[in-house]
Enzyme design. Structure first.
Site, PDB file in Angstrom:
ATOM      1  N   GLU A 192      43.386  70.267  28.734  1.00  0.00           N
ATOM      2  CA  GLU A 192      42.931  69.228  29.656  1.00  0.00           C
ATOM      3  C   GLU A 192      43.943  69.058  30.799  1.00  0.00           C
ATOM      4  O   GLU A 192      43.559  68.910  31.965  1.00  0.00           O
ATOM      5  CB  GLU A 192      42.765  67.904  28.904  1.00  0.00           C
TER       6      GLU A 192
ATOM      7  N   ASP B 118      42.429  69.796  34.508  1.00  0.00           N
ATOM      8  CA  ASP B 118      42.437  68.740  35.510  1.00  0.00           C
ATOM      9  C   ASP B 118      42.859  69.303  36.877  1.00  0.00           C
ATOM     10  O   ASP B 118      42.215  69.060  37.897  1.00  0.00           O
ATOM     11  CB  ASP B 118      43.423  67.662  35.013  1.00  0.00           C
TER      12      ASP B 118
ATOM     13  N   ASP C 279      37.510  64.448  29.510  1.00  0.00           N
ATOM     14  CA  ASP C 279      38.659  65.234  29.038  1.00  0.00           C
ATOM     15  C   ASP C 279      38.228  66.635  28.616  1.00  0.00           C
ATOM     16  O   ASP C 279      38.891  67.625  28.932  1.00  0.00           O
ATOM     17  CB  ASP C 279      39.317  64.544  27.830  1.00  0.00           C
TER      18      ASP C 279
ATOM     19  N   GLU D 215      37.311  68.904  31.492  1.00  0.00           N
ATOM     20  CA  GLU D 215      38.533  69.429  32.113  1.00  0.00           C
ATOM     21  C   GLU D 215      39.135  70.551  31.255  1.00  0.00           C
ATOM     22  O   GLU D 215      39.486  71.605  31.773  1.00  0.00           O
ATOM     23  CB  GLU D 215      39.558  68.296  32.303  1.00  0.00           C
TER      24      GLU D 215
END
Lengths: 229, 229
Positions: A49, A53, A122, A125
């Site tokens: 994650e 991101d 989450d 990502e």
């Protein structure tokens, strides 16, 4: 173990075949599931994650930078933060059925975590982080072109990208007008359809637009008409 | 016009030759300068800053993800935010002499904007945005390997990356020890030096380390020793 149907879906809908299937399983797994299945040695999505991101941030930023050359920095930044927020990412996660296939522990399941937007964000990502590591950024770009960019191109995230409303306001300055968007062609299989739209103003064809959805094609037709006005 | 010495410096210190020199000039120009020189049609750094911010984020994230496989997500995130903050980026900007060559208007100059950390941060981001567009991400990576990563590898940003302190604590658990780091070799020109260090504990060589600076090489030697303990 991660349901093989998720891999079938990735292959069929997005043409994605992971080399390292453990990596995508880790991206789809919450620590509560990992804790309940220590013997499987899966790990959880958290480090992926962290990477994903940033992967989403650069790709979406480059898309906006390239496709909206007229927007100043402030508007680009607002548009980006509208796109990268929890609810949008949760929606994209559901679109690729992450909610169905993610792995969580029994306690979390009972508490309804499977539908929790922050968890879906989450994992969306983390999935992109795994895709980046396993397939490289070009495949991430192709994936986002199917899953995320059509929503941006449809003007869903900001009035700055809502060309239909701009056009309507501009045309109505000269009095009442009759604005129509007509589908004149659609092609491709269901999961990869393309639409062609004609924008008809006072019964005269003003422009055409192509897109991944009717709304996207309409926005593109309106954008072209605005450029020509 | 942007001082040609800045282009010489980029070429000599980092091997970078921009194809589109107008792009790097824009990255180095504040709107106040652009406003005073409308005829030059330069533009300002702001849109490039939007892109460069994300370019730095993904590269630094990937570096951390790869080089600190043992750090959990929470520590990676804290480390990243220590690196991507204003003061760090302002320091990197000065390191490549952005403060000397950036272009600002007379009023801003008088108010000391040339040394303002938020401006230096913005232009460092914009510069990386321009580099990404003009040369691609591989060249950005090479550039960051010279300018940013050595500072991370030296343990400047977090105690989690300070291997020298970890090692010292570990060794001292068994009583007093004599820890020495000795430079045994250095090579390369001033702007691209490499150091080789021997870690000597109680007069016995425990490990070696290589790095862009003495401190970096020492950290690498300590990291290796920790792995072997």
């Amino acid at each position: 173990m991660l349901d093989p149907k998720f891999f079938d879906l990735l292959k069929e809908d997005y043409g994605i075949s992971f080399n390292d299937k453990k990596l995508v399983e880790r991206a789809m797994t919450h620590s509560s599931y990992d804790n309940e299945h220590r013997d499987l040695n899966i790990g959880d999505y958290e480090r992926l994650e962290f990477l994903g991101d940033a992967v989403l941030e650069i790709n979406i930023s480059e898309y906006l930078f390239t496709h909206f050359p007229e927007l100043p920095e402030g508007k680009l930044t607002r548009l980006r933060s509208d796109i990268v927020r929890t609810d949008s990412f949760a929606r994209f996660a559901k679109q690729i059925h992450i909610d169905k296939y993610l792995q969580i522990g029994r306690g979390e399941e009972k508490q309804g975590a499977r539908q929790r937007h922050t968890l879906l964000e989450d994992i969306f990502e983390a999935f992109n982080g795994a895709l980046y590591l396993d397939q490289g950024n070009e495949v991430v770009e192709q994936f986002l072109t199917q899953v995320v960019y059509p929503h941006i191109a449809s003007g869903e995230f900001s009035e700055d990208t809502d060309f239909k409303t701009h056009l309507q306001e501009k045309l109505q300055q000269a009095g009442e007008v009759d604005i129509n968007y007509q589908v004149i062609d659609e092609e491709g299989p269901d999961h990869d359809k393309k639409f062609e739209i004609e924008l008809v103003v006072n019964k005269k064809v003003l422009s055409k637009g192509y897109g991944y959805s009717k709304k996207h094609a309409e926005q593109m037709a309106a954008k072209r008409a605005l450029e020509e006005l």
